[in-house]
Design a protein around this motif. Structure first.
Motif, mmCIF file in Angstrom:
data_model
loop_
_atom_site.group_PDB
_atom_site.id
_atom_site.type_symbol
_atom_site.label_atom_id
_atom_site.label_comp_id
_atom_site.label_asym_id
_atom_site.label_seq_id
_atom_site.Cartn_x
_atom_site.Cartn_y
_atom_site.Cartn_z
ATOM 1 N N ARG A 2 0.836 -1.204 0.000
ATOM 2 C CA ARG A 2 0.000 0.000 0.000
ATOM 3 C C ARG A 2 0.867 1.249 0.000
ATOM 4 O O ARG A 2 0.586 2.222 -0.718
ATOM 5 N N LEU A 3 1.925 1.206 0.830
ATOM 6 C CA LEU A 3 2.785 2.382 0.866
ATOM 7 C C LEU A 3 3.455 2.635 -0.478
ATOM 8 O O LEU A 3 3.563 3.789 -0.934
ATOM 9 N N LEU A 4 3.919 1.556 -1.124
ATOM 10 C CA LEU A 4 4.536 1.743 -2.444
ATOM 11 C C LEU A 4 3.516 2.251 -3.456
ATOM 12 O O LEU A 4 3.827 3.097 -4.318
ATOM 13 N N THR A 5 2.289 1.737 -3.380
ATOM 14 C CA THR A 5 1.251 2.185 -4.323
ATOM 15 C C THR A 5 0.915 3.654 -4.114
ATOM 16 O O THR A 5 0.790 4.444 -5.082
ATOM 17 N N LEU A 6 0.760 4.073 -2.856
ATOM 18 C CA LEU A 6 0.467 5.485 -2.572
ATOM 19 C C LEU A 6 1.614 6.371 -3.025
ATOM 20 O O LEU A 6 1.390 7.445 -3.614
ATOM 21 N N LEU A 7 2.850 5.922 -2.758
ATOM 22 C CA LEU A 7 3.989 6.720 -3.186
ATOM 23 C C LEU A 7 4.019 6.859 -4.700
ATOM 24 O O LEU A 7 4.281 7.932 -5.251
#
Length: 743
Positions: free
Chosen positions: A607-612
């Motif tokens: 999720r963090l990679l996707t948001l970034l």
């Protein structure tokens, strides 16, 4: 007055009676100078007035001769020349020579100016023998008529070497001695058969190699034809008393490779000596002791010297120990010597008697003299008793107990040294004596304390252990006493529990629990050792402390540290553990559970990679996408702008650029398309598989790649901007998030 021959005017002699005195003036007669009486006339020719050298000449051949004693003399040829004018007779003789040189004078008569050879025989006297060497001699030829006319010649005489035998004589040839090991004789060496000096080295030998020779001096120097003497000392072992030994010996004189020998006889006699041994007393009786002292008397009859006796003892059983004081006995001739002998032997059993026959031998270096005796030993009948008090020792809830070992020596007549030891059939009891060695006198009773230790039986049970105590005296006798050790264990309850019994840990491999050992229901103390186990052998147990001492009615705790490997991500693992407490009598266990849970962080990371990635894509839309040919942001990059910069014709769309300009740019710009992809990517976070995220992120990345390729292929120049790079990077990051975050 002077006399001359009337026919030849030869000078005859002076007449001393009528001769002139010191005042007389002598005139020459016939041209010959006058000579005063008492002086030698000059060697002159009376007839011609010439000197002797002018009247006489000789030639000697050879001038070097050699003569060997005992052989033919040497011949010397003398050639005589008469240079005078008169007839003369000449004598050939030796003028100066060693006394051992001989020669017969030779004569020759010669006319004036005539010559002739004459042989002179030069030899050696037969005795004494001439020494070898080189000797100068003078040979002279003189006129018989005129003493003043003579000529001499030197001749070198060499006396050859003669090596004759050397005669050796020992005086006396038979050496007799008595009661001694040494004798002496005299050696005479004669060099009568040789004519050179000799240096002889002296040696001696005998067939048995028992005689020792001492020569004084050890080397003889003998002149030619002379002799020398040396003292010879002989030493050899003496014969046994009353016997005589005759040994032949040989004395050898060595000079180079030559050896000369003579023989003799060495006779030794020894006076008979009688040595008598006796024991006082010869029969020794002892009771209740292990040692006795007797006297050994040695008497010597006859003989010139003292006798040295080395003493030793023996018996058939090799049970008697002998101690001699002194160990070596020196007895003077005709006297006696006394030695103290201590006899030691093991005592017989109580109430028994034993006789031991022994022999004491005395060695004097030649033989052995022996004396025999008897040692009779007896012991009184006595009974050393041993028993235990109490005979049965009972203990409850204890591993050790004390009792007394009683030793009774009231019937004994001598002190005893008793060593105590114990045993049991099961070898489960440990014995401790205080003291382990007891000294007990006759008529006494002594007590020694005995501590017995053994493991307690299981709770609520009783065990009886038979005991045997053995007392061993210093002479090997044994006495035994028996008893019993009864141990009873009370029923006791030891309870173990874990606090908490179920341990839950998440994302960790270590856990700490408390182990409580409850001994409140027991009346005996407990000393326990803690152990842990699990079926999979995957848990490590660490007790602090690992030993617990718990009093009766009390409790104790130990900190238990558990360590086990984590389970796989997102899984839970339950491990059953068992804790055991072990002491000397029992074993108590309790169980528990270790529940380990491992979280899965990949969805969060996805999720963090996707948001970034979405944030990068959105931010890149509002930043410049190109720096050449123009600097335009992604949100402002409309379709006409794209066609204009890339030289792409829009005719297939049947729409002109002017018509397209009236359409709102936001509806067909490149940045709007990227915002659409980013929005759909964010919407993909609502799913669990991440498929929408990966699809939209890939489309966004392909859109940026196609946009860049169009510029690279169609535009004259192309410079990618930071916005374009951020959009591409955001698409890649979002795609990675979709891959990592799928479940």
């Amino acid at each position: 007055m002077t006399e001359f021959c009337n026919s030849c005017n030869t000078y005859l002699a002076w007449d001393p009676a009528n001769g002139p005195d010191e005042r007389t003036v002598l005139l020459p007669v016939g041209g010959v100078p006058a000579v005063r009486p008492g002086t030698s006339p000059p060697a002159v020719d009376p007839g011609s007035g010439r000197r002797a050298g002018e009247r006489l000449r000789i030639a000697v051949e050879p001038t070097t001769i050699s003569v060997i004693p005992g052989l033919e003399p040497a011949m010397v040829s003398v050639h005589v020349i008469n240079l005078s004018s008169v007839v003369d007779r000449f004598t050939v003789e030796l003028l100066s020579a060693p006394p051992f040189v001989t020669a017969v004078p030779a004569e020759v008569r010669l006319l004036p100016n005539a010559d002739q050879s004459v042989d002179l025989r030069i030899g050696l006297v037969p005795a004494p023998m001439a020494p070898a060497g080189r000797y100068p001699i003078d040979l002279r030829v003189r006129s018989s008529a005129h003493q003043g006319v003579a000529v001499s010649q030197r001749v070198d005489l060499t006396v050859g070497v003669v090596d004759g035998p050397v005669t050796l004589t020992v005086t006396p040839s038979i050496v007799r001695v008595r009661d001694t090991s040494g004798g002496q004789t005299e050696l005479l060496a004669e060099n009568t058969g040789g004519n050179r000096p000799l240096s002889l080295r002296l040696e001696g030998s005998d067939p048995e190699r028992l005689v020792r020779f001492i020569f004084e001096p050890a080397r003889l120097d003998i002149p030619p034809g002379g002799q020398a003497t040396a003292r010879v000392r002989l030493q050899a072992p003496e014969p046994p008393p009353g016997q005589e030994l005759t040994r032949s010996f040989t004395v050898t004189a060595i000079e180079g490779t030559r050896e000369f020998t003579t023989t003799g006889t060495f006779t030794q006699a020894s006076t008979a000596q009688q040595v008598d041994l006796r024991l006082e007393p010869s029969v020794t009786k002892i009771r209740d002791v292990g040692a006795a002292t007797i006297r050994l008397v040695a008497a010597v009859a006859g003989g010139p010297r003292p006798v040295r006796l080395t003493l030793q003892g023996s018996d058939d059983e090799r049970a008697v120990r002998f101690t001699f004081t002194p160990p070596v006995l020196v007895v003077p001739p005709g006297g006696a010597g006394v030695c103290t002998v201590r006899l030691e032997a093991p005592e017989p059993e109580p109430g028994q008697e034993i006789s031991r026959r022994f022999t004491i031998g005395a060695h004097d270096g030649r033989g052995e003299i022996a004396a025999t005796g008897t040692l009779t030993q007896s012991t009184s009948a006595q009974n050393l008793a041993l028993w235990l008090e109490p005979n049965i020792l009972r203990v409850r809830d204890a591993g050790a107990g004390y009792l007394n070992v009683v030793l009774d020596n009231r019937s004994g007549r001598r002190p005893q040294t008793v060593t105590l030891s114990g045993s049991d059939p099961e070898r489960a009891v440990r014995f401790g004596f205080g003291p382990p060695v007891v000294q007990i006198g006759p008529g006494e009773i002594l007590t020694a304390q005995l501590r017995v230790d053994a493991a307690l039986p299981p709770d609520g049970q009783e065990v009886e252990r038979p005991l045997t105590v053995v007392g061993t005296s210093h002479d090997g006798r044994r006495v035994e006493g028996t008893g019993s050790f009864v141990q009873t264990s009370s029923a006791s309850i030891l309870e173990l529990r874990l606090d908490p019994s179920v341990v839950r840990i998440q994302d960790a491999s270590d856990a700490v629990v408390t182990l409580i050992a409850d001994n409140r229901e027991s009346i005996v103390p407990a000393r326990i050792q803690l152990e842990g186990s699990d079926p999979e052998r995957a848990v490590r147990f660490d007790f602090q402390p690992s030993w617990l001492d718990i009093p009766p009615g009390g409790w104790a705790s130990s900190r238990l540290h558990l360590r086990a490997s984590r389970p796989e991500r997102g899984k839970e693992l339950t491990r059953q553990i068992t804790v055991t407490a072990v002491d000397e009598r029992r074993e108590v266990s309790t169980t528990g559970s270790l529940i380990q849970t491992s979280s899965d962080r990949r969805p969060m990371i996805g999720r963090l990679l996707t948001l970034l990635g979405c944030l990068l894509m959105i931010a890149g839309v509002f930043l410049p996408w190109t720096t050449a040919p123009r600097r335009i942001t992604g949100i402002n990059f409309s379709l006409p702008e794209f066609a204009e910069d890339t030289n792409i014709s829009l005719k297939p769309l049947h729409t002109s650029a002017e018509q397209l300009r009236h359409v709102p740019a936001a509806l067909i710009s490149a940045g709007l398309i990227v915002l659409l992809f980013a929005t759909l990517t964010l919407f993909g976070l609502t799913g669990t598989k991440g498929r929408l995220i990966r699809t939209m992120a890939m489309l966004g990345f392909l859109f940026v790649v196609g946009f860049s390729l169009a510029f690279v292929v169609r535009a004259d120049t192309f410079g990618p901007g930071i916005g374009l790079i951020m959009v591409a990077t955001g698409a890649v990051c979002a795609f990675a998030g979709g891959v990592v975050g799928r479940r």
